[in-house]
Design a protein around this motif. Structure first.
Motif, PDB file in Angstrom:
ATOM      1  N   SER A 132      83.241  39.745  69.633  1.00 16.41           N
ATOM      2  CA  SER A 132      82.680  40.086  70.939  1.00 16.41           C
ATOM      3  C   SER A 132      81.996  38.896  71.600  1.00 16.41           C
ATOM      4  O   SER A 132      81.569  38.996  72.756  1.00 16.41           O
ATOM      5  CB  SER A 132      81.678  41.240  70.810  1.00 16.41           C
ATOM      6  OG  SER A 132      80.599  40.869  69.973  1.00 16.41           O
ATOM      7  N   TYR A 165      88.173  46.846  81.713  1.00 22.40           N
ATOM      8  CA  TYR A 165      87.279  45.719  81.452  1.00 22.40           C
ATOM      9  C   TYR A 165      86.651  45.298  82.775  1.00 22.40           C
ATOM     10  O   TYR A 165      87.353  44.880  83.699  1.00 22.40           O
ATOM     11  CB  TYR A 165      88.042  44.527  80.874  1.00 22.40           C
ATOM     12  CG  TYR A 165      88.534  44.700  79.454  1.00 22.40           C
ATOM     13  CD1 TYR A 165      87.910  44.049  78.394  1.00 22.40           C
ATOM     14  CD2 TYR A 165      89.644  45.491  79.175  1.00 22.40           C
ATOM     15  CE1 TYR A 165      88.373  44.181  77.091  1.00 22.40           C
ATOM     16  CE2 TYR A 165      90.114  45.632  77.878  1.00 22.40           C
ATOM     17  CZ  TYR A 165      89.476  44.975  76.844  1.00 22.40           C
ATOM     18  OH  TYR A 165      89.938  45.113  75.552  1.00 22.40           O
ATOM     19  N   VAL A 219      79.571  38.489  81.224  1.00 18.01           N
ATOM     20  CA  VAL A 219      79.666  39.694  80.405  1.00 18.01           C
ATOM     21  C   VAL A 219      80.906  40.479  80.830  1.00 18.01           C
ATOM     22  O   VAL A 219      81.223  40.571  82.019  1.00 18.01           O
ATOM     23  CB  VAL A 219      78.411  40.569  80.590  1.00 18.01           C
ATOM     24  CG1 VAL A 219      78.594  41.938  79.932  1.00 18.01           C
ATOM     25  CG2 VAL A 219      77.179  39.861  80.030  1.00 18.01           C
ATOM     26  N   PHE A 276      82.141  53.805  75.676  1.00 17.99           N
ATOM     27  CA  PHE A 276      81.807  52.374  75.711  1.00 17.99           C
ATOM     28  C   PHE A 276      82.237  51.760  74.380  1.00 17.99           C
ATOM     29  O   PHE A 276      81.816  52.199  73.318  1.00 17.99           O
ATOM     30  CB  PHE A 276      80.308  52.196  75.927  1.00 17.99           C
ATOM     31  CG  PHE A 276      79.830  50.781  75.735  1.00 17.99           C
ATOM     32  CD1 PHE A 276      80.226  49.774  76.593  1.00 17.99           C
ATOM     33  CD2 PHE A 276      78.975  50.464  74.684  1.00 17.99           C
ATOM     34  CE1 PHE A 276      79.778  48.471  76.422  1.00 17.99           C
ATOM     35  CE2 PHE A 276      78.519  49.167  74.507  1.00 17.99           C
ATOM     36  CZ  PHE A 276      78.925  48.172  75.379  1.00 17.99           C
ATOM     37  N   LYS A 312      76.388  48.562  83.665  1.00 17.34           N
ATOM     38  CA  LYS A 312      76.557  49.257  82.387  1.00 17.34           C
ATOM     39  C   LYS A 312      76.139  50.724  82.534  1.00 17.34           C
ATOM     40  O   LYS A 312      76.839  51.639  82.077  1.00 17.34           O
ATOM     41  CB  LYS A 312      75.716  48.575  81.312  1.00 17.34           C
ATOM     42  CG  LYS A 312      75.607  49.311  79.977  1.00 17.34           C
ATOM     43  CD  LYS A 312      76.926  49.399  79.254  1.00 17.34           C
ATOM     44  CE  LYS A 312      76.774  49.907  77.832  1.00 17.34           C
ATOM     45  NZ  LYS A 312      76.229  51.261  77.708  1.00 17.34           N
ATOM     46  N   LEU A 336      82.355  44.355  80.241  1.00 17.15           N
ATOM     47  CA  LEU A 336      82.087  45.698  79.733  1.00 17.15           C
ATOM     48  C   LEU A 336      83.415  46.397  79.487  1.00 17.15           C
ATOM     49  O   LEU A 336      84.209  46.590  80.416  1.00 17.15           O
ATOM     50  CB  LEU A 336      81.248  46.481  80.739  1.00 17.15           C
ATOM     51  CG  LEU A 336      79.896  45.846  81.096  1.00 17.15           C
ATOM     52  CD1 LEU A 336      79.219  46.640  82.219  1.00 17.15           C
ATOM     53  CD2 LEU A 336      78.987  45.745  79.885  1.00 17.15           C
ATOM     54  N   ASN A 373      82.705  47.957  73.895  1.00 13.67           N
ATOM     55  CA  ASN A 373      82.138  46.639  73.626  1.00 13.67           C
ATOM     56  C   ASN A 373      81.431  46.071  74.843  1.00 13.67           C
ATOM     57  O   ASN A 373      81.852  46.299  75.978  1.00 13.67           O
ATOM     58  CB  ASN A 373      83.230  45.619  73.268  1.00 13.67           C
ATOM     59  CG  ASN A 373      83.637  45.622  71.821  1.00 13.67           C
ATOM     60  OD1 ASN A 373      84.736  46.031  71.497  1.00 13.67           O
ATOM     61  ND2 ASN A 373      82.768  45.151  70.945  1.00 13.67           N
ATOM     62  N   GLU A 374      80.390  45.303  74.589  1.00  7.96           N
ATOM     63  CA  GLU A 374      79.923  44.308  75.548  1.00  7.96           C
ATOM     64  C   GLU A 374      80.412  42.976  75.009  1.00  7.96           C
ATOM     65  O   GLU A 374      80.037  42.561  73.916  1.00  7.96           O
ATOM     66  CB  GLU A 374      78.402  44.292  75.668  1.00  7.96           C
ATOM     67  CG  GLU A 374      77.913  43.227  76.644  1.00  7.96           C
ATOM     68  CD  GLU A 374      76.396  43.139  76.719  1.00  7.96           C
ATOM     69  OE1 GLU A 374      75.828  43.616  77.704  1.00  7.96           O
ATOM     70  OE2 GLU A 374      75.810  42.587  75.775  1.00  7.96           O
ATOM     71  N   SER A 411      74.850  43.065  85.474  1.00 10.47           N
ATOM     72  CA  SER A 411      75.556  43.676  84.346  1.00 10.47           C
ATOM     73  C   SER A 411      74.825  44.885  83.776  1.00 10.47           C
ATOM     74  O   SER A 411      75.456  45.869  83.370  1.00 10.47           O
ATOM     75  CB  SER A 411      75.804  42.641  83.247  1.00 10.47           C
ATOM     76  OG  SER A 411      74.581  42.130  82.749  1.00 10.47           O
ATOM     77  N   HIS A 412      73.495  44.835  83.734  1.00  9.61           N
ATOM     78  CA  HIS A 412      72.752  45.949  83.149  1.00  9.61           C
ATOM     79  C   HIS A 412      72.833  47.197  84.032  1.00  9.61           C
ATOM     80  O   HIS A 412      72.903  48.318  83.532  1.00  9.61           O
ATOM     81  CB  HIS A 412      71.299  45.556  82.888  1.00  9.61           C
ATOM     82  CG  HIS A 412      70.640  44.831  84.002  1.00  9.61           C
ATOM     83  ND1 HIS A 412      71.149  43.670  84.552  1.00  9.61           N
ATOM     84  CD2 HIS A 412      69.503  45.087  84.695  1.00  9.61           C
ATOM     85  CE1 HIS A 412      70.359  43.251  85.514  1.00  9.61           C
ATOM     86  NE2 HIS A 412      69.361  44.092  85.636  1.00  9.61           N
TER      87      HIS A 412
END
Length: 535
Positions: A281, A121, A169, A145, A133, A171, A147-148, A129-130
């Protein structure tokens, strides 16, 4: 064995953590360009101190270190190399690329130490965050992957120029196709209870819902047979249970019989037998730590224990190994200990290691067993730390005696490196002043400390030296008077302790309880309920 490591987490992972030895990883790597994080300590009256300690800065710059990290990953080839090269084309040699170049090799190492059934996590805010990811996709593969997860970390706020940012967030990735997963549940919303469990049993007061006893389609077995004169097969449906089980349910009072003839009976489902709502989530039921929170230690990146508890329970079992490579004030470590997991924590500041040691002691007393790797354990180790990083040496030395460091600003420390508060009577909090010297000490240092004690109206002071004190220093300290505790015992107004003394087990003479650090709450039951900095 449970272990706290002091040092760069990339080096620690490569040197000490074996392949496929960890079940769960939680990491909260800081990123917030041009911002410094400071540790704010609570003053003795409960307010935040004006004195702060810069625990770490997360201002990322594209420099030689970032360039070397980028080059190392790119030259290894593969998906992570491709991702970093794509980032460079898009971002250029920017601060964000520096951050991603530092994160990439650490994520590669974290994947290496994770078991095939393990999970990771990564906790971040929308600033990066993007990008993270995409980097996680490159390291762990997109198909892993899971969950977000969005955590509402603060209440509503006002920003006139954009949508208000109130969430972090997480990940969630697994290493392989099969991974540990333990379903977790939260309490039902009151609106849901009122809508679906609106019936109350008169005899017991228990809430219940009226649920179906039948399902669509016909069956040839027992669940398709007529029961109590009701031929479900003719209606194109079947019982959810065998007719034998239906008889048992009726004997238990779990069947709701229709008032009108020809109706189909229903099942009485009690609210108190339901586990709750499966975790979602979107996490809105775990608030951030308020200033009044019992567990708040005033560490800037501290997360609620409830958040880590949910993650650790969902993705690990008792006896599993939990790793936090940016452990800060140790929330993941403390929760893992309480939930009977093994744990590994890594941080680059002696300040953080000291905080975690105090937190574990406050929460578990002598019951917690762990080792610390990377801190000085001998005089040569301490001398090397002092040469390489005087501030880290100072924090470490103060940690040996349980004192709180004081923010260091050049020319403005006023002769105070640390403070220690104690109680020798209920109505008054008193203090010791600490001065740490890594060079050759002299009698002037003892006299300076005496002046600071008088100026600060402190009860006593302690001089901690790396080198042995001279005889004139000892004589000067001995010539001072004593502080007399309310019960009559006298304590030296000035004490001199060497690092060798402290490593040998000698302690500061303190009248009663040390209350310097805000105490973490005692460990509660684990039964179910209804920084490292990147350089």
């Amino acid at each position: 064995m449970n272990t706290l490591y002091y040092g760069d987490n990339l080096d620690i992972l490569r040197r000490y953590v074996k392949d496929e030895s960890v079940d769960l990883i939680y990491l909260d790597p800081p990123f917030n360009s041009n911002q410094d994080y400071n540790v704010l300590f609570a003053e003795r009256n409960g307010t935040l101190s004006a004195a702060q300690i810069k625990a770490f800065g997360d201002t990322w710059r594209w420099d030689q270190a970032a360039a070397r990290a980028y080059q190392e990953v790119v030259e290894q080839g593969g998906g992570v190399s491709d991702a970093l090269q794509a980032f460079r084309k898009f971002l250029g040699t920017s601060d964000m690329l520096a951050y991603l170049a530092m994160m990439a090799p650490r994520l590669v190492e974290l994947r290496r130490v994770l078991k095939p059934t393990g999970s990771i996590y990564l906790h971040c805010d929308p600033t990066a965050s993007h990008y993270l990811k995409l980097l996680m996709d490159a390291v762990f593969l997109p198909r892993h992957f899971q969950n977000e997860i969005v955590w509402q970390r603060t209440s509503a706020r006002s920003d006139s120029h954009r949508w208000n940012h109130i969430h972090d967030v997480l990940l969630f990735y697994s290493k392989g196709e099969q991974y540990t997963w333990n379903p977790q549940f939260t309490a039902y919303d009151p609106e849901y209870v009122e809508k679906f469990y609106r019936f109350v049993e008169a005899q017991t007061g228990r809430r219940y819902a009226s649920d179906n006893l039948t399902a669509a389609g016909t069956r040839e077995g027992s669940s398709g047979k007529p029961w109590r004169g009701i031929d479900v097969k003719s209606k194109g449906i079947h019982w959810k249970y065998t007719v034998e089980t239906l008889e048992e349910l009726d004997q238990e009072g779990r069947i709701i019989w229709p008032e009108k003839e020809g109706g189909v009976p229903r099942y009485k489902r009690y609210l108190d037998e339901m586990p709750g709502r499966a975790i979602q989530s979107l996490i809105t039921d775990i608030p951030p730590l308020s200033a009044q929170s019992a567990e708040k230690l005033s560490y800037p990146t501290q997360k609620p224990e409830a958040l880590l508890e949910r993650i650790i329970k969902a993705s690990s079992n008792e006896g599993d190994v939990v790793l936090d490579p940016f452990c800060g004030c140790g929330t993941a470590v403390v929760v893992a200990e309480r939930l009977k997991r093994k744990w590994i924590g890594i941080d680059i500041t002696h300040l953080a290691i000291t905080l975690i040691r105090h937190r574990l002691k406050d929460a578990f007393g002598d019951a917690v067993k762990y080792q610390i790797v990377g801190e000085p354990v001998s005089l040569p180790d301490a001398q090397e730390l002092a040469r390489n990083d005087p501030y880290q040496f100072q924090w470490w030395a103060l940690g040996l005696v349980g004192a709180r460091p004081v923010e260091q600003k050049k020319g403005s420390d006023k002769g105070i490196d640390g403070r220690l508060y104690f109680h020798d009577e209920p109505s008054s909090t008193k203090q010791m002043i600490f001065s740490v010297k890594s060079g050759q000490p002299g009698v002037a240092h003892v006299r300076d400390l005496r002046g600071v004690i008088e100026r600060e109206k402190a009860e006593s002071g302690v001089l901690i030296t790396l080198e042995p004190p001279t005889q004139p220093m000892r004589s000067e300290a001995a010539s001072g008077d004593f502080y007399q505790a309310p019960w009559g015992k006298r304590y030296p107004r000035l004490q001199i302790l060497t690092i060798a003394d402290l490593l040998a087990g000698k302690t500061v003479a303190i009248p009663r309880e040390n209350v310097t650090f805000k105490k973490a709450p005692k460990a509660r039951s684990s039964k179910p309920r209804s920084s490292l900095l990147l350089f």
